[in-house]
Scaffold this active site. Structure first.
Site, PDB file in Angstrom:
ATOM      1  N   GLY A  45     -21.332  25.383  70.551  1.00 48.68           N
ATOM      2  CA  GLY A  45     -22.651  25.190  71.138  1.00 48.68           C
ATOM      3  C   GLY A  45     -23.551  24.357  70.261  1.00 48.68           C
ATOM      4  O   GLY A  45     -24.391  23.583  70.749  1.00 48.68           O
ATOM      5  N   ARG A  99     -12.120  28.049  59.070  1.00 48.73           N
ATOM      6  CA  ARG A  99     -13.543  28.056  58.726  1.00 48.73           C
ATOM      7  C   ARG A  99     -13.761  28.500  57.279  1.00 48.73           C
ATOM      8  O   ARG A  99     -14.708  28.047  56.627  1.00 48.73           O
ATOM      9  CB  ARG A  99     -14.311  28.954  59.698  1.00 48.73           C
ATOM     10  CG  ARG A  99     -14.486  28.321  61.072  1.00 48.73           C
ATOM     11  CD  ARG A  99     -15.205  29.224  62.033  1.00 48.73           C
ATOM     12  NE  ARG A  99     -15.478  28.539  63.286  1.00 48.73           N
ATOM     13  CZ  ARG A  99     -15.885  29.121  64.399  1.00 48.73           C
ATOM     14  NH1 ARG A  99     -16.070  30.439  64.412  1.00 48.73           N
ATOM     15  NH2 ARG A  99     -16.118  28.436  65.484  1.00 48.73           N
TER      16      ARG A  99
END
Length: 406
Positions: free
Chosen positions: A378, A41
């Site tokens: 999500g 990330r």
């Protein structure tokens, strides 16, 4: 559909500007040593950071890490991130001692073009997740421009994801722009045939995704634990397999809707089952609609693998969210691996919808052979449902120059 055509950092002048850059530095840490165990990330943020540096901006990075719930927790500090980011960039990265306090304000004010400051974990402040006006304004006052590049947090309406856009010009970074480009195209104008593959454990996790994809896909392949609910809904026996009894009517409704819309919906015809949920369990090949009472399905079988991979071979766009079996167990990873390999060999646009799907293709060493691997979990699910995402909606739309083309 929400607007995905948003301005990026290429559309604005950042020279001499202080940029508040919302990154996704929610990286995994070793609980014993506090060391970062996967820096993907951080690496994903580098193109945006480097562009801003090369174009004369000073950067104030912010991110959350974990779920401190408004409390200062040393084990969730972003100090390891500042260290790793400094190593990757080959330059110093300042680290503030607070979020919007005196230390941060002083460092931000003194920041020069070409310099970087990383704020402490924004979720250490309880006002972040509340999107509290005073906290949001204090965060915005640090900078001249807001750049959002944290797709994994785009579904959150927090101060650092959308609130600051009420006070600053707001555009996307390159990571977010890529997510919007690829995922947006799959939902709005996919190359056809468009094959959607859905797996994972529960239908209840993907209700909106199933319904939205039935409006857009040509073929829908259902695997993973959720497939046993579909099999039972269609009159099958699923033994001890994961099954949501309260979703049987929903599954039947989705099958009927697929038939009405001409969408080819496939569920497993065979399964690799076992007596227990264990990596050491012995796989037993079963009819997916006639699994013995003492067994549970843990992977798709060879017949289903062939049916699914045949559909992938014919596709021009493939969107995959959710593993097709318990891929963490070697004995029950064959279905997920086979489909991943089929995508890797395909000439179609291949999109991996984050979460466990991304973990699976990474485990198999196939990430680099996909068109796009989403960084969201999500967030990706909510995007695929067609929901409006706060971190995207708050950004400035790119207005097409219609007059110039006329």
């Amino acid at each position: 559909m929400p607007c995905y055509n948003k301005k990026t950092i290429r559309d604005i002048d950042v020279s001499g500007k202080k940029v508040l850059l919302r990154c996704d530095f929610n990286v995994p840490l070793d609980k014993q040593t506090g060391e970062i165990t996967n820096d993907k990330r951080i690496i994903a943020s580098l193109p945006t950071i480097q562009y801003l540096l090369d174009h004369g901006a000073s950067i104030i990075c912010c991110s959350h890490l974990g779920r401190p719930k408004g409390e200062w927790k040393p084990e969730l500090s972003l100090v390891p991130v500042a260290k790793r980011l400094s190593e990757l960039l080959g330059m110093p990265v300042q680290m503030s001692k607070d979020v919007v306090g005196e230390d941060t304000r002083a460092r931000a004010a003194a920041l020069k073009p070409g310099e970087i400051l990383l704020l402490e974990n924004v979720r250490f402040d309880p006002e972040e997740e509340k999107n509290a006006p005073a906290f949001t304004k204090a965060l915005a006052d640090l900078a001249d421009v807001f750049v959002f590049d944290a797709f994994g947090a785009a579904h959150r309406c927090h101060a650092s994801t959308c609130g600051v856009a009420d006070h600053l010009p707001a555009v996307s970074g390159f990571l977010l722009a890529r997510e919007l480009e690829v995922l947006g195209a799959a939902l709005t104008a996919p190359k056809r045939p468009f094959v959607a593959i859905l797996g994972g454990s529960k239908i209840s996790d993907k209700l909106g995704v199933i319904e939205n994809l039935l409006e857009r896909a040509d073929v829908l392949l259902i695997g993973g634990g959720m497939s046993y609910t579909f099999n039972k809904a269609m009159g099958g026996k699923v033994g001890k397999s994961l099954c949501e009894e309260d979703k049987l009517d929903y599954a039947r409704e989705m099958v009927a809707r697929a038939r009405e819309k001409g969408v080819k919906l496939l569920v497993p015809t065979d399964a690799m089952a076992a007596a227990e949920f264990s990596p050491d369990a012995t796989p037993v090949l079963c009819d997916a609609s006639d699994i013995p009472d003492d067994l549970m399905g843990l992977d798709i079988g060879p017949e289903t693998i062939k049916a699914f991979t045949d559909e992938v071979k014919k596709a021009e766009t493939v969107l995959w969210n959710g593993p097709l079996g318990v891929f963490e167990f070697e004995a029950f990873s064959k279905g997920t691996r086979a489909v991943a390999e089929a995508l890797a060999e395909s000439r179609a646009v291949t999109i991996i919808g984050g979460g466990d799907s991304a973990a699976a293709v990474q485990q198999f060493g196939l990430s680099d052979r996909m068109t796009h691997v989403s960084t969201g979990g999500g967030a990706t699910l909510e995007f695929l449902e067609g929901r409006t995402m706060p971190g995207v909606a708050c950004l400035e739309d790119r207005v097409e120059m219609v007059a110039e083309r006329a």
